[in-house]
Write a protein that holds these residues in place. Structure first.
Motif, PDB file in Angstrom:
ATOM      1  N   PRO A 113      -3.558  -2.841  -1.623  1.00 19.28           N
ATOM      2  CA  PRO A 113      -3.465  -4.172  -2.866  1.00 19.28           C
ATOM      3  C   PRO A 113      -2.948  -5.279  -2.258  1.00 19.28           C
ATOM      4  CG  PRO A 113      -1.737  -2.546  -3.012  1.00 19.28           C
ATOM      5  CD  PRO A 113      -2.177  -1.996  -1.725  1.00 19.28           C
ATOM      6  N   THR A 114      -2.526  -5.540  -1.193  1.00 18.53           N
ATOM      7  CA  THR A 114      -1.676  -6.598  -0.877  1.00 18.53           C
ATOM      8  C   THR A 114      -2.784  -7.705  -0.518  1.00 18.53           C
ATOM      9  OG1 THR A 114      -1.905  -6.012   1.834  1.00 18.53           O
ATOM     10  CG2 THR A 114      -0.001  -5.302   0.527  1.00 18.53           C
ATOM     11  N   ILE A 115      -2.122  -8.965  -0.337  1.00 17.36           N
ATOM     12  CA  ILE A 115      -2.799 -10.325  -0.168  1.00 17.36           C
ATOM     13  C   ILE A 115      -3.054 -10.404   1.183  1.00 17.36           C
ATOM     14  CG2 ILE A 115      -2.926 -12.848  -0.626  1.00 17.36           C
ATOM     15  CD1 ILE A 115      -1.356 -12.435  -3.182  1.00 17.36           C
ATOM     16  N   ARG A 116      -4.436 -10.296   1.662  1.00 16.96           N
ATOM     17  CA  ARG A 116      -4.455 -10.401   3.178  1.00 16.96           C
ATOM     18  C   ARG A 116      -5.544 -11.462   3.484  1.00 16.96           C
ATOM     19  NH1 ARG A 116      -5.461  -5.251   1.210  1.00 16.96           N
ATOM     20  NH2 ARG A 116      -7.695  -5.540   1.796  1.00 16.96           N
ATOM     21  N   ASN A 117      -5.986 -12.430   2.599  1.00 15.88           N
ATOM     22  CA  ASN A 117      -6.796 -13.491   2.664  1.00 15.88           C
ATOM     23  C   ASN A 117      -6.010 -14.661   3.288  1.00 15.88           C
ATOM     24  OD1 ASN A 117      -8.132 -16.044   1.844  1.00 15.88           O
ATOM     25  ND2 ASN A 117      -9.556 -14.811   1.002  1.00 15.88           N
ATOM     26  N   PHE A 143       6.498  -5.487  -2.881  1.00 19.31           N
ATOM     27  CA  PHE A 143       7.262  -4.587  -3.650  1.00 19.31           C
ATOM     28  C   PHE A 143       6.676  -3.134  -3.511  1.00 19.31           C
ATOM     29  CE2 PHE A 143       4.482  -5.776  -6.876  1.00 19.31           C
ATOM     30  CZ  PHE A 143       4.303  -4.855  -7.817  1.00 19.31           C
ATOM     31  N   GLU A 144       7.476  -2.526  -3.776  1.00 19.37           N
ATOM     32  CA  GLU A 144       7.031  -0.845  -3.495  1.00 19.37           C
ATOM     33  C   GLU A 144       6.682  -0.122  -5.206  1.00 19.37           C
ATOM     34  OE1 GLU A 144       8.213   3.848  -2.223  1.00 19.37           O
ATOM     35  OE2 GLU A 144       9.869   2.120  -2.068  1.00 19.37           O
ATOM     36  N   SER A 145       5.169   0.296  -5.224  1.00 21.14           N
ATOM     37  CA  SER A 145       4.825   0.919  -6.384  1.00 21.14           C
ATOM     38  C   SER A 145       5.375   2.292  -6.441  1.00 21.14           C
ATOM     39  CB  SER A 145       3.348   0.804  -6.628  1.00 21.14           C
ATOM     40  OG  SER A 145       3.078  -0.359  -6.277  1.00 21.14           O
ATOM     41  N   GLY A 179       1.435   2.127 -10.014  1.00 19.99           N
ATOM     42  CA  GLY A 179       0.065   1.717  -8.979  1.00 19.99           C
ATOM     43  C   GLY A 179      -1.244   1.778  -9.655  1.00 19.99           C
ATOM     44  N   GLN A 180      -2.272   2.250  -9.014  1.00 15.28           N
ATOM     45  CA  GLN A 180      -3.517   2.196  -9.268  1.00 15.28           C
ATOM     46  C   GLN A 180      -4.032   2.787 -10.668  1.00 15.28           C
ATOM     47  OE1 GLN A 180      -5.853   0.968  -6.869  1.00 15.28           O
ATOM     48  NE2 GLN A 180      -7.457   0.900  -8.695  1.00 15.28           N
ATOM     49  N   ALA A 181      -3.234   3.948 -11.078  1.00 14.84           N
ATOM     50  CA  ALA A 181      -3.373   4.562 -12.145  1.00 14.84           C
ATOM     51  C   ALA A 181      -2.947   3.693 -13.488  1.00 14.84           C
ATOM     52  CB  ALA A 181      -2.541   5.878 -12.429  1.00 14.84           C
ATOM     53  N   TYR A 182      -2.070   2.758 -13.368  1.00 13.92           N
ATOM     54  CA  TYR A 182      -1.704   1.909 -14.339  1.00 13.92           C
ATOM     55  C   TYR A 182      -1.041   0.603 -13.896  1.00 13.92           C
ATOM     56  CZ  TYR A 182       0.227   0.049 -18.832  1.00 13.92           C
ATOM     57  OH  TYR A 182       0.427  -0.603 -19.952  1.00 13.92           O
ATOM     58  N   PRO A 183      -2.128  -0.349 -13.214  1.00 12.26           N
ATOM     59  CA  PRO A 183      -1.659  -1.535 -12.599  1.00 12.26           C
ATOM     60  C   PRO A 183      -0.878  -2.531 -13.624  1.00 12.26           C
ATOM     61  CG  PRO A 183      -4.135  -1.497 -13.069  1.00 12.26           C
ATOM     62  CD  PRO A 183      -3.521  -0.127 -13.519  1.00 12.26           C
ATOM     63  N   PRO A 233       0.749  -1.300   0.085  1.00 13.82           N
ATOM     64  CA  PRO A 233      -0.184   0.200  -0.053  1.00 13.82           C
ATOM     65  C   PRO A 233       0.816   1.286   0.080  1.00 13.82           C
ATOM     66  CG  PRO A 233      -0.155  -1.088   2.222  1.00 13.82           C
ATOM     67  CD  PRO A 233       0.653  -1.998   1.202  1.00 13.82           C
ATOM     68  N   GLY A 234       0.548   2.308  -0.675  1.00 15.96           N
ATOM     69  CA  GLY A 234       1.033   3.573  -0.681  1.00 15.96           C
ATOM     70  C   GLY A 234       0.335   4.852  -1.386  1.00 15.96           C
ATOM     71  N   SER A 235       1.064   5.668  -1.628  1.00 12.62           N
ATOM     72  CA  SER A 235       0.257   6.924  -2.170  1.00 12.62           C
ATOM     73  C   SER A 235      -0.403   6.794  -3.461  1.00 12.62           C
ATOM     74  CB  SER A 235       1.152   7.968  -2.040  1.00 12.62           C
ATOM     75  OG  SER A 235       2.410   7.820  -2.760  1.00 12.62           O
TER      76      SER A 235
END
Length: 329
Positions: free
Chosen positions: A54-58, A75-77, A81-85, A46-48
């Motif tokens: 977005p991490t796997i938490r299940n 890994f760090e985005s 990130g969200q704008a272009y996965p 997760p980040g800005s």
């Protein structure tokens, strides 16, 4: 020949991708039990650049991945990130061990054969040729394919002429080096990933004039990828046909498309991989797998088509499934 040892990378995150990652891992262990490399599931932190975590938490998914000896590594985005996965596949290469050969797969892939039997030449990288002419889309008044692609090769100091397939006519999209980014491979993930990121950011942030009016979303990764492969001495024919996107792997894209157009062996692999009760308990948490595989909707989709005479365009397949009320994603 001695067995090659290499690592496999997929990207997983909360939602659809974590269940696809689980299916991929299960198919690898079932179809390639002798695989000696590492299976790494890279997950964005997760980040800005993300609007939600977005991490796997299940817990069930994480336990099943561990049982399948898949390593979940964050890994760090920093750039997409969200704008272009789709950029995840570029940034995730950083989690792989430097200097060790790698193969990247999209999570919506099943392994259907022995991955160690694929004759990879990691010093001549390549990627999936299971693609359509999705980019660029030249306009009536130009520029055309040649001018657009030539401008990209010139941007990065690459030889354009040697990339061409001269058996294809001028201004036909197949003449130009173009891949689906559903899989790609190389000798060093750090060198490959650094160059992939450099090219993608250069195209995005300083658009060559010939690309004005061309869409970069969702095509940016597939625009940069052939340039990266060409820069490392790779080509469209580096890997003999019939292995990946053939007898050894299937990039199915979605479960309705899988049931509509893939061969009986792929269907059998999917249903066999989903059968163990310990996996079934987890996979039923994803509605498309629950309905398509366990409740038989996939076989209803398959009955809509003659697999030996499918519509030529993927969109026509999608439309028929949607008209029958059977589409799921």
């Amino acid at each position: 020949m001695p067995r090659q040892v290499f690592n496999i990378l997929i990207v997983g995150q909360s939602g659809r991708l974590m269940f696809e990652a689980l299916l991929f891992a299960a198919s690898l262990r079932q179809k390639s039990p002798a695989f000696e490399g590492r299976l790494i599931v890279a997950t964005p932190e997760p980040g800005s650049l993300w609007t939600s975590n977005p991490t796997i938490r299940n817990g069930g998914v994480l336990e099943a991945l561990a049982r399948l000896e898949a390593e979940v590594i964050p890994f760090e985005s920093r750039h997409f990130g969200q704008a272009y996965p789709y950029g995840n596949k570029i940034e995730a290469l950083s989690v792989l061990p430097e200097g060790e050969p790698f193969v990247f797969f999209d999570t919506d892939t099943l392994l259907t054969g022995e991955i160690d039997a694929v004759p990879f030449d990691f010093d001549r990288p390549s990627a999936s040729l299971r693609r359509e002419g999705t980019w660029p889309k030249p306009t009536l008044y130009g520029p055309g394919y040649t001018e657009i692609w030539r401008s990209l090769y010139a941007r990065f100091g690459l030889d354009f002429e040697s990339s061409l397939d001269l058996s294809q006519p001028d201004e036909h999209w197949r003449r130009y080096l173009y891949f689906n980014a559903g899989y790609f491979y190389g000798a060093c993930p750090h060198r490959f990933g650094t160059r992939f990121l450099e090219y993608a950011l250069s195209i995005r942030d300083d658009l060559p004039p010939a690309l004005i009016g061309q869409s970069l979303d969702p095509w940016l990764d597939q625009i940069a990828l052939p340039l990266v492969i060409h820069s490392f001495g790779g080509a469209r024919d580096s890997l003999p046909q019939g292995h990946l996107d053939g007898s050894t792997s299937c990039h199915y894209r979605s479960f309705p498309l899988l049931y509509a157009r893939e061969c009986d062996e792929v269907i059998a692999t999917l249903e066999e991989v989903c059968a163990p009760n310990w996996l079934k308990k987890v996979l039923k948490g994803y509605e498309p797998i629950k309905r398509m595989v366990y409740q038989g909707r996939g076989q209803r989709v398959r009955a809509l088509f003659d697999q030996h005479n499918l519509p030529r365009k993927e969109q026509a397949i999608r439309n028929r499934i949607k008209s029958a009320g059977l589409w799921m994603r």
